[in-house]
Design a protein around this motif. Structure first.
Motif, mmCIF file in Angstrom:
data_model
loop_
_atom_site.group_PDB
_atom_site.id
_atom_site.type_symbol
_atom_site.label_atom_id
_atom_site.label_comp_id
_atom_site.label_asym_id
_atom_site.label_seq_id
_atom_site.Cartn_x
_atom_site.Cartn_y
_atom_site.Cartn_z
ATOM 1 N N GLU A 1 0.828 -1.206 0.000
ATOM 2 C CA GLU A 1 0.000 0.000 0.000
ATOM 3 C C GLU A 1 0.865 1.260 0.000
ATOM 4 O O GLU A 1 0.585 2.221 -0.721
ATOM 5 N N ALA B 1 2.443 1.726 -3.382
ATOM 6 C CA ALA B 1 1.442 2.158 -4.365
ATOM 7 C C ALA B 1 1.165 3.654 -4.214
ATOM 8 O O ALA B 1 1.094 4.388 -5.212
ATOM 9 N N LYS B 2 1.035 4.120 -2.989
ATOM 10 C CA LYS B 2 0.808 5.548 -2.753
ATOM 11 C C LYS B 2 2.004 6.374 -3.223
ATOM 12 O O LYS B 2 1.829 7.436 -3.832
ATOM 13 N N ASP B 3 3.218 5.914 -2.934
ATOM 14 C CA ASP B 3 4.428 6.610 -3.384
ATOM 15 C C ASP B 3 4.477 6.687 -4.909
ATOM 16 O O ASP B 3 4.797 7.730 -5.483
ATOM 17 N N THR B 4 4.162 5.577 -5.566
ATOM 18 C CA THR B 4 4.191 5.533 -7.025
ATOM 19 C C THR B 4 3.155 6.482 -7.611
ATOM 20 O O THR B 4 3.445 7.228 -8.559
ATOM 21 N N TYR B 5 1.961 6.472 -7.066
ATOM 22 C CA TYR B 5 0.890 7.355 -7.542
ATOM 23 C C TYR B 5 1.300 8.825 -7.386
ATOM 24 O O TYR B 5 1.165 9.623 -8.319
ATOM 25 N N ALA B 6 1.814 9.184 -6.206
ATOM 26 C CA ALA B 6 2.222 10.573 -5.959
ATOM 27 C C ALA B 6 3.364 10.971 -6.890
ATOM 28 O O ALA B 6 3.378 12.080 -7.437
ATOM 29 N N THR B 7 4.320 10.072 -7.102
ATOM 30 C CA THR B 7 5.447 10.357 -7.991
ATOM 31 C C THR B 7 4.959 10.577 -9.415
ATOM 32 O O THR B 7 5.421 11.499 -10.103
ATOM 33 N N ALA B 8 4.019 9.771 -9.867
ATOM 34 C CA ALA B 8 3.480 9.926 -11.225
ATOM 35 C C ALA B 8 2.770 11.266 -11.380
ATOM 36 O O ALA B 8 2.924 11.949 -12.392
ATOM 37 N N LYS B 9 2.008 11.680 -10.375
ATOM 38 C CA LYS B 9 1.315 12.973 -10.436
ATOM 39 C C LYS B 9 2.321 14.117 -10.486
ATOM 40 O O LYS B 9 2.151 15.062 -11.266
#
Length: 175
Positions: free
Chosen positions: A21, A24-32
């Motif tokens: 989890e 996943a949050k780190d990846t999502y924030a990095t993509a944004k």
């Protein structure tokens, strides 16, 4: 060892689901952030700077993060002493130029405003000198609340104005 909310824990002891989890949050924030920054880079025409300088440096930054940096502590201490002395000299020079007492706090925004801007507008909108010390400048930039500005950009402009005045008078700036 990582400490969160006063508790120490090791990554190897975190349950797998929490790691998944979190990642996943780190990846999502990095993509944004990537999408936002890449758009700004494109809009400002900085693609070549990014590709030629910044992107290649990420490898060096990664290595520094994992391996650390060798720092010459003796040189660092020497620079610290040198900078402290320069700060003391600048402090004394500013106090003398502005006619300040030793008890003045140059880190206080209010006192800095009084040092730089010795003028303020009265009720009629006229500029009047309010102090008999200071650099005697009229405020030329203001905060959102209308107070004279002391942000870095403004202080840089004040420095340039003082240097220009010194040069015009044939005086030499120290440092």
């Amino acid at each position: 060892m990582l400490t969160v909310e006063g508790k120490k824990f090791d990554w190897k002891n975190i349950p797998l689901i929490q790691c998944v989890e979190g990642n996943a949050k780190d990846t999502y924030a990095t993509a944004k952030v990537y999408v936002k920054l890449s758009e700004e880079v494109r809009q400002k025409g900085l693609e070549k700077l990014y590709e030629k300088l910044i992107a290649p440096l990420t490898v060096a930054f990664r290595d520094m993060e994992f391996e650390g940096l060798l720092i010459d502590e003796d040189k660092l201490n020497e620079l610290d002493i040198e900078l402290q002395e320069k700060m003391k000299l600048a402090d004394v020079a500013l106090r003398e130029a502005a006619g300040l007492e030793d008890g003045s706090n140059l880190n206080s925004t209010n006192q800095l405003v009084k040092i730089i801007y010795s003028f303020e507008k009265n009720d009629d909108g006229e500029w009047i000198q309010v102090e008999d010390f200071g650099l005697g400048l009229y405020p030329f930039e203001f905060t959102k609340k209308g107070a004279p500005s002391t942000n870095e950009e403004t202080l840089t402009k004040v420095k340039a104005m003082v240097e220009e005045e010194f040069t015009a008078r044939g005086l030499k700036l120290e440092g």
